[in-house]
Write a protein that holds these residues in place. Structure first.
Motif, mmCIF file in Angstrom:
data_model
loop_
_atom_site.group_PDB
_atom_site.id
_atom_site.type_symbol
_atom_site.label_atom_id
_atom_site.label_comp_id
_atom_site.label_asym_id
_atom_site.label_seq_id
_atom_site.Cartn_x
_atom_site.Cartn_y
_atom_site.Cartn_z
ATOM 1 N N GLU A 138 16.572 2.182 -0.546
ATOM 2 C CA GLU A 138 17.687 1.926 -0.368
ATOM 3 C C GLU A 138 17.798 3.731 0.147
ATOM 4 O OE1 GLU A 138 22.517 0.220 -0.191
ATOM 5 O OE2 GLU A 138 20.568 0.310 -1.973
ATOM 6 N N ASP A 139 17.958 4.467 1.793
ATOM 7 C CA ASP A 139 18.874 5.513 1.543
ATOM 8 C C ASP A 139 17.969 6.757 1.555
ATOM 9 O OD1 ASP A 139 21.223 5.019 2.201
ATOM 10 O OD2 ASP A 139 22.215 4.892 -0.053
ATOM 11 N N GLY A 140 16.511 5.815 1.194
ATOM 12 C CA GLY A 140 14.840 6.783 1.448
ATOM 13 C C GLY A 140 14.633 6.324 0.018
ATOM 14 N N VAL A 141 14.476 6.362 -1.026
ATOM 15 C CA VAL A 141 14.780 5.253 -3.033
ATOM 16 C C VAL A 141 13.711 3.965 -2.831
ATOM 17 C CG1 VAL A 141 15.629 5.985 -4.530
ATOM 18 C CG2 VAL A 141 16.345 8.192 -3.101
ATOM 19 N N CYS B 254 1.028 -1.404 -0.042
ATOM 20 C CA CYS B 254 0.357 0.227 0.110
ATOM 21 C C CYS B 254 0.694 1.494 0.134
ATOM 22 C CB CYS B 254 -1.233 0.518 1.904
ATOM 23 S SG CYS B 254 -0.673 0.337 2.980
ATOM 24 N N PRO B 255 0.090 2.415 -0.597
ATOM 25 C CA PRO B 255 1.291 3.547 -0.458
ATOM 26 C C PRO B 255 1.482 3.962 0.724
ATOM 27 C CG PRO B 255 -0.466 3.833 -1.420
ATOM 28 C CD PRO B 255 -0.602 2.479 -1.209
ATOM 29 N N ASP B 256 0.784 3.600 1.689
ATOM 30 C CA ASP B 256 1.633 4.263 3.075
ATOM 31 C C ASP B 256 2.429 3.424 3.724
ATOM 32 O OD1 ASP B 256 1.583 5.979 5.630
ATOM 33 O OD2 ASP B 256 0.867 4.096 6.331
ATOM 34 N N CYS B 257 2.505 2.112 3.112
ATOM 35 C CA CYS B 257 3.718 1.069 3.688
ATOM 36 C C CYS B 257 4.797 1.050 3.098
ATOM 37 C CB CYS B 257 3.725 -0.216 3.437
ATOM 38 S SG CYS B 257 1.892 -1.031 5.405
ATOM 39 N N HIS B 258 4.964 1.829 1.709
ATOM 40 C CA HIS B 258 5.822 2.054 0.924
ATOM 41 C C HIS B 258 6.771 3.809 1.242
ATOM 42 C CE1 HIS B 258 7.623 3.699 -2.402
ATOM 43 N NE2 HIS B 258 7.517 1.627 -3.850
ATOM 44 N N SER B 259 5.992 4.285 1.950
ATOM 45 C CA SER B 259 6.388 5.640 2.497
ATOM 46 C C SER B 259 7.331 5.396 3.360
ATOM 47 C CB SER B 259 5.338 6.896 2.671
ATOM 48 O OG SER B 259 4.824 7.485 1.462
ATOM 49 N N MET B 260 6.898 4.554 4.164
ATOM 50 C CA MET B 260 7.725 4.098 5.808
ATOM 51 C C MET B 260 8.733 2.966 5.458
ATOM 52 S SD MET B 260 7.556 0.617 7.826
ATOM 53 C CE MET B 260 7.676 0.443 9.900
ATOM 54 N N ALA B 261 8.319 1.963 4.431
ATOM 55 C CA ALA B 261 9.835 1.418 3.855
ATOM 56 C C ALA B 261 10.834 2.207 3.654
ATOM 57 C CB ALA B 261 9.320 0.575 3.048
ATOM 58 N N LYS B 262 10.630 3.444 2.385
ATOM 59 C CA LYS B 262 11.571 4.313 2.519
ATOM 60 C C LYS B 262 12.176 5.518 2.998
ATOM 61 C CE LYS B 262 8.998 6.913 -0.531
ATOM 62 N NZ LYS B 262 8.906 7.455 -2.035
ATOM 63 N N LEU B 263 11.290 5.303 4.760
ATOM 64 C CA LEU B 263 11.771 6.262 5.615
ATOM 65 C C LEU B 263 12.834 5.465 6.107
ATOM 66 C CD1 LEU B 263 9.441 8.580 6.613
ATOM 67 C CD2 LEU B 263 11.297 9.314 4.999
ATOM 68 N N VAL B 264 12.555 4.402 6.563
ATOM 69 C CA VAL B 264 13.012 2.895 7.574
ATOM 70 C C VAL B 264 14.417 2.975 7.359
ATOM 71 C CG1 VAL B 264 13.262 0.711 8.198
ATOM 72 C CG2 VAL B 264 10.999 2.400 8.199
#
Length: 436
Positions: free
Chosen positions: A426-429, A396-406
């Motif tokens: 990796e590195d927020g991307v 989902c879009p929210d989990c995708h954003s969360m994974a980038k930040l993690v």
């Protein structure tokens, strides 16, 4: 060899009780052959966990696995995303001197590709002394799954230079690569060239072209393509277009596509969810309520989100809202609070419950299965360890954003395999470039 044949027949028919009963009657001398039959049947029936249990039984009895055993177990690892076990088998292959066998190497490439380690897949491929058509095709598919479209095309051209004739699987990988890399014109050219090799497109090839057009926003063209196919379209083809309608907010076309799906299959919960969410997102509340009422009347349920992560050769499974892992839930809470400090805001745009406030919507997103799996990985691995997560649905879009930040905040590489593709964070991307 009569008993192994019967075992295979029963197992593939789903009659596991008869298969196991027959398996118990096998003489000791035929044990390896019978185990092979049981393991292969389990993999073909999409029961990879059962295949690995049988393989461990073989090891406990001191039975020596054959190349057939190894290729089947590698396929089970690929289905589960069990990379560490796959690597153990690779080491066994080396020690047993089986690393010159083309079929075993091809299974290794497939396993590494599907478990998220493209580098290892490339290493096996480049180390092969002899490469057949299947190995070329599997490597192209691996590149495609990881969104390396240009590399997939380059490998295909090299394959042609070597005089290897492509087959239907080769073109499936090519089309998939083009679809997930946004290479529309290249994909359509390769699709048209299939007949030059005497290959008649199958339903999966048509699905790739539908996805290719739909992802690029050519929704009406995709509808026309499906509608004019020389074979009867399946619900899966229309489902591909419905998903794209949801992404592009095309509610009018979405309604037409949804009705076409119901004519073929009215039992798939995901269709109702995608279309009702599309209606909600475009303010069609009356239509949304009609769809949800229809879903309830038919007793259709949504497939729950499920994610798994392998740690120390053990696969841990999580469902959305899972209360069985309190430590992971607490870790999610801690991670979310840290992410908020660097700008994380829950993306509630896909939570369509009129009765919910924004805070309640954010809470409903918090314990999605991939968040639980990622947090469990952070909690149970040393700093810097790559986290490899497999999800049964589209991320989902929210989990995708969360994974980038993690990946940025915790300095971790996260490789997430969802229903459609791999995402390398990796590195927020993310490697998908937010094109998924």
């Amino acid at each position: 060899y009569v008993l192994p044949t019967l075992i295979n027949m029963y197992a593939e028919c789903g009659d596991t009780r008869s298969a196991h009963a027959m398996f118990g009657r096998v003489p000791d001398g035929d044990c390896v052959v019978s185990y092979n039959a049981m393991i292969t049947a389990a993999v073909r029936s999409s029961r990879p966990g059962e295949a690995l249990v049988l393989f461990r039984e073989m090891q406990a009895k001191g039975l020596k696995p054959t190349p057939v055993t190894l290729t089947s177990v590698l396929s089970a690892c690929a289905l589960l995303g069990a990379l560490e076990l796959g690597r153990w088998i690779h080491e066994y292959v080396r020690k047993a001197g089986l690393d010159s066998l083309v079929k075993v190497n091809t299974a290794l490439i497939d396993m590494y590709g599907k478990c998220g380690s493209l580098e290892d897949a490339i290493g096996v491929f480049q180390g092969m002394e002899s490469i057949d058509r299947q190995a070329w095709s599997v490597m192209i598919v691996a590149y495609a799954n990881h969104s390396y479209g240009r590399e997939a095309i380059s490998l295909f051209e090299e394959m042609r230079k070597q005089g290897i004739k492509p087959d239907a699987v080769t073109f499936l990988g090519l089309l998939y690569a083009c679809s997930h890399s946004g290479m529309v014109s290249e994909g359509l050219q390769y699709f048209d060239s299939m007949r030059e090799y005497g290959i008649v497109p199958g339903i999966k090839h048509y699905g790739c072209v539908t996805d290719l057009l739909a992802r690029s926003g050519q929704l009406e063209k995709a509808y026309k393509f499906i509608d004019e196919l020389p074979i009867k379209p399946t619900a899966i083809l229309w489902r591909t277009l419905l998903s794209a309608c949801g992404s592009h907010g095309a509610v009018d076309l979405g309604k037409r596509v949804f009705e076409r799906i119901l004519e073929l299959d009215d039992t798939h919960g995901g269709d109702y969810v995608i279309y009702s969410n599309l209606c909600a997102n475009t303010g069609e509340w009356e239509e949304m309520n009609r769809v949800r009422k229809l879903m309830n009347e038919k007793g259709v349920v949504k497939v729950p989100g499920c994610s798994s992560i392998e740690i120390d050769n053990r696969v841990h499974e999580f469902f959305a809202g899972d209360a069985r892992h309190p430590h992971a839930r607490r870790m999610v809470d801690q991670v979310i609070e840290q992410l908020k400090l660097v700008g994380y805001v829950p993306n509630t745009s896909q939570v369509f419950h009129v009765e919910m406030g924004e805070e309640e919507k954010a809470t409903s997103l918090r314990y999605h299965s991939e968040k639980l799996a990622i947090s469990f990985g952070l909690l149970n691995t040393s700093p810097g360890t790559t986290l490899r997560v497999v999800k049964n649905l589209r991320v989902c879009p929210d989990c995708h954003s969360m994974a980038k930040l993690v990946s940025m905040l915790f300095n971790r590489q996260i490789i997430l395999r969802d229903l459609n593709r791999f995402h390398h964070f990796e590195d927020g991307v993310c490697s998908c470039g937010d094109y998924w």
